[in-house]
Design a protein around this motif. Structure first.
Motif, short mmCIF file in Angstrom:
data_model
loop_
_atom_site.label_atom_id
_atom_site.label_comp_id
_atom_site.label_asym_id
_atom_site.label_seq_id
_atom_site.Cartn_x
_atom_site.Cartn_y
_atom_site.Cartn_z
N MET A 112 9.24 16.41 48.40
CA MET A 112 8.39 15.58 49.24
C MET A 112 7.25 16.38 49.87
O MET A 112 6.14 15.88 50.02
N LEU A 113 7.52 17.64 50.24
CA LEU A 113 6.47 18.46 50.83
C LEU A 113 5.39 18.77 49.80
O LEU A 113 4.19 18.76 50.12
N ARG A 114 5.79 19.01 48.55
CA ARG A 114 4.80 19.26 47.51
C ARG A 114 3.95 18.02 47.26
O ARG A 114 2.72 18.11 47.14
N VAL A 115 4.60 16.87 47.18
CA VAL A 115 3.85 15.63 46.95
C VAL A 115 2.92 15.35 48.12
O VAL A 115 1.77 14.92 47.94
N LEU A 116 3.39 15.58 49.34
CA LEU A 116 2.56 15.35 50.52
C LEU A 116 1.35 16.28 50.53
O LEU A 116 0.24 15.88 50.91
N SER A 117 1.54 17.51 50.10
CA SER A 117 0.42 18.46 50.03
C SER A 117 -0.62 18.00 49.01
O SER A 117 -1.83 18.01 49.28
N TYR A 118 -0.17 17.59 47.81
CA TYR A 118 -1.10 17.10 46.80
C TYR A 118 -1.85 15.86 47.29
O TYR A 118 -3.06 15.72 47.08
N THR A 119 -1.12 14.96 47.93
CA THR A 119 -1.74 13.72 48.40
C THR A 119 -2.79 13.99 49.47
O THR A 119 -3.87 13.40 49.47
N SER A 120 -2.48 14.89 50.40
CA SER A 120 -3.42 15.20 51.48
C SER A 120 -4.71 15.80 50.92
O SER A 120 -5.81 15.46 51.36
N ARG A 121 -4.58 16.70 49.94
CA ARG A 121 -5.78 17.31 49.36
C ARG A 121 -6.60 16.28 48.57
O ARG A 121 -7.83 16.33 48.57
N PHE A 137 -3.93 2.98 50.57
CA PHE A 137 -4.51 4.02 49.72
C PHE A 137 -3.62 5.26 49.70
O PHE A 137 -3.41 5.88 48.66
N PHE A 138 -3.10 5.61 50.87
CA PHE A 138 -2.22 6.77 50.94
C PHE A 138 -0.95 6.53 50.14
O PHE A 138 -0.48 7.42 49.42
N CYS A 139 -0.39 5.33 50.23
CA CYS A 139 0.84 5.02 49.49
C CYS A 139 0.61 5.06 47.99
O CYS A 139 1.46 5.56 47.22
N ILE A 140 -0.54 4.55 47.52
CA ILE A 140 -0.84 4.55 46.09
C ILE A 140 -0.97 5.98 45.58
O ILE A 140 -0.41 6.35 44.53
N LYS A 141 -1.71 6.81 46.31
CA LYS A 141 -1.85 8.21 45.92
C LYS A 141 -0.51 8.92 45.93
O LYS A 141 -0.19 9.71 45.03
N PHE A 142 0.27 8.67 46.98
CA PHE A 142 1.56 9.33 47.10
C PHE A 142 2.47 8.95 45.93
O PHE A 142 3.15 9.81 45.35
N GLN A 143 2.48 7.66 45.55
CA GLN A 143 3.30 7.22 44.44
C GLN A 143 2.84 7.86 43.13
O GLN A 143 3.66 8.27 42.29
N GLY A 144 1.52 7.97 42.95
CA GLY A 144 1.00 8.58 41.73
C GLY A 144 1.41 10.04 41.61
O GLY A 144 1.86 10.48 40.54
#
Length: 431
Positions: free
Chosen positions: A307-316, A404-411
């Protein structure tokens, strides 16, 4: 029978297809059009008994190619790989064939998502940096630099790396504990504010400080100095052995490590004269809060949570949207804060809680973010109406970007899961 009504028989990967020669002549110069020429039987693999032309190609993709000759519209089925489709079209001489608008949009979105949700392989990247360091340096110097870099960046690469990681972890925890202990000591020497005359409503505050204001136990500074000396040695070794020093110096964690080296050296000469440098000492303690960034290095000792890796990718990936959201929020703070402040100024409300426009901006920020401390509130009717509008706009400003955040996070989550499955299914080749 007319020549244009002649039939052509095709065997594509074991499946038999039958079509008119006129259909294949729709695009002159292509491989299928050349099958209608008289010398085609000698040029291509043709069975003289069945008069079939054999091609060892995918029958699934060939159906789309054949339909393109029939309808002049190139469509592709769902879940089609664009690279495989381009390769098939190039084989038949249709490299410049345009996709139909519906399928072009579908494949374009899929390709953009593939590029957008590309996840870097961190382990391969570190390994590549180590190899690059070994190639760029001479044999002896490159060997020890690579070894030192691996010891700090790959704590499980060797027994010595594990021991070094344990020592670094102890120093990181120790410096944080020292910071907390120093903060407890500071509370015993903070200035005491009392009223000269509590019965007089016009009384002013005066400061009464202890005689040994802000004098800390010296052993805490010495312990901190010992830890900082280790951090200085660690930082220099990592800097000298790093393959890419520019990226190393641009890393936020490395910048925090560099800033942590200075407070104790500045405070030691001022230890016996704290009263004259009181403000500077407080700022040094504020800078020491960056010690806690060192605890993030504990993540190197364990696998980074998914989850931390996905959150990092999503934030960037959402950096531009986040900046836009902050700009909109800044505009709302300035707009609603100014409105509410000048409404009270126009009404000349004696009970107003807005001492200046800065306090009005603080109220707007607290209201727009739906925190609502309640320390400052509008008193007038118009001010409350502005406050209601500010609260509604703040809710909308925060809620709208969430999808938008949820879509990116899911991707990114799906991309990381695919990477993890591929990593588990990879079977090493026998040596």
């Amino acid at each position: 029978m007319k020549p244009m009504e002649e039939k052509i028989f095709l065997n594509i990967g074991g499946l038999r297809y039958e079509t008119y020669a006129s259909t294949l002549q729709a695009f002159p110069g292509t491989k299928l059009c050349r099958l209608t020429e008289p010398q085609a039987a000698a040029t291509f693999d043709c069975d003289p008994d069945t008069q079939e032309f054999f091609f060892d190609r995918s029958s699934c993709l060939f159906e789309d190619v054949l339909n393109y000759y029939r309808t002049k519209q190139l469509h592709c089925p769902d879940l089609t790989c664009k690279s495989a489709l381009d390769e098939e079209l190039a084989f038949w001489g249709l490299s410049n064939a345009p996709l139909a608008p519906c399928c072009w949009q579908k494949l374009t979105i899929a390709e953009r998502q593939k590029e957008e949700y590309g996840i870097r392989e961190e382990e391969q990247e570190v390994a590549g940096l180590l190899d690059q360091a070994g190639r760029n340096q001479s044999a002896g110097r490159g060997r020890w630099r690579t070894r030192i870099w691996a010891m700090f960046e790959k704590p499980f690469s060797s027994l010595s790396a594990k021991g070094l990681a344990a020592v670094c972890l102890l120093f990181n925890i120790g410096i944080c504990c020292l910071f907390i202990a120093k903060a407890f000591e500071d509370t015993h020497f903070l200035p005491v504010y009392i009223l000269e005359n509590q019965t007089n409503p016009t009384s002013v505050l005066r400061t009464e400080a202890h005689g040994f204001f802000y004098v800390k136990p010296l052993f805490l500074l010495h312990s901190e100095l010992f830890c900082v000396l280790w951090f200085m040695l660690e930082f220099l070794l990592r800097l000298l052995s790093c393959p890419k020093k520019k990226e190393f110096l641009q890393s936020p964690l490395n910048v925090a490590d560099f800033l942590c080296l200075f407070p104790v050296y500045i405070e030691l000469p001022l230890h016996w004269h704290p009263a004259s440098h009181r403000r500077l000492l407080f700022w040094l303690d504020f800078l020491r809060a960056s010690y806690f960034f060192k605890l993030l290095k504990v993540l190197k000792l364990v696998e980074t949570p998914l989850m931390l890796r996905v959150l990092s990718y999503t934030s960037r990936a959402l950096l531009r949207e986040i900046v836009t959201l902050l700009l909109v929020l800044l505009f709302e703070i300035l707009f609603f804060g100014s409105l509410c402040y000048f409404v009270d100024v126009i009404e000349d409300n004696a009970d107003t809680q807005f001492g200046d426009i800065g306090s009005a901006f603080w109220w707007a920020l607290v209201t727009l973010t739906t925190v609502g401390y309640g320390d400052i509130v509008p008193i007038s009717l118009v001010g409350r109406m502005i406050g209601a509008c500010a609260a509604l706009c703040g809710v909308l400003t925060i809620i709208i970007p969430i999808p938008f955040f949820c879509i990116k996070f899911q991707g990114y989550y799906d991309a990381v899961m695919v990477k993890e499955k591929r990593k588990r299914q990879t079977v090493p080749l026998p040596s």
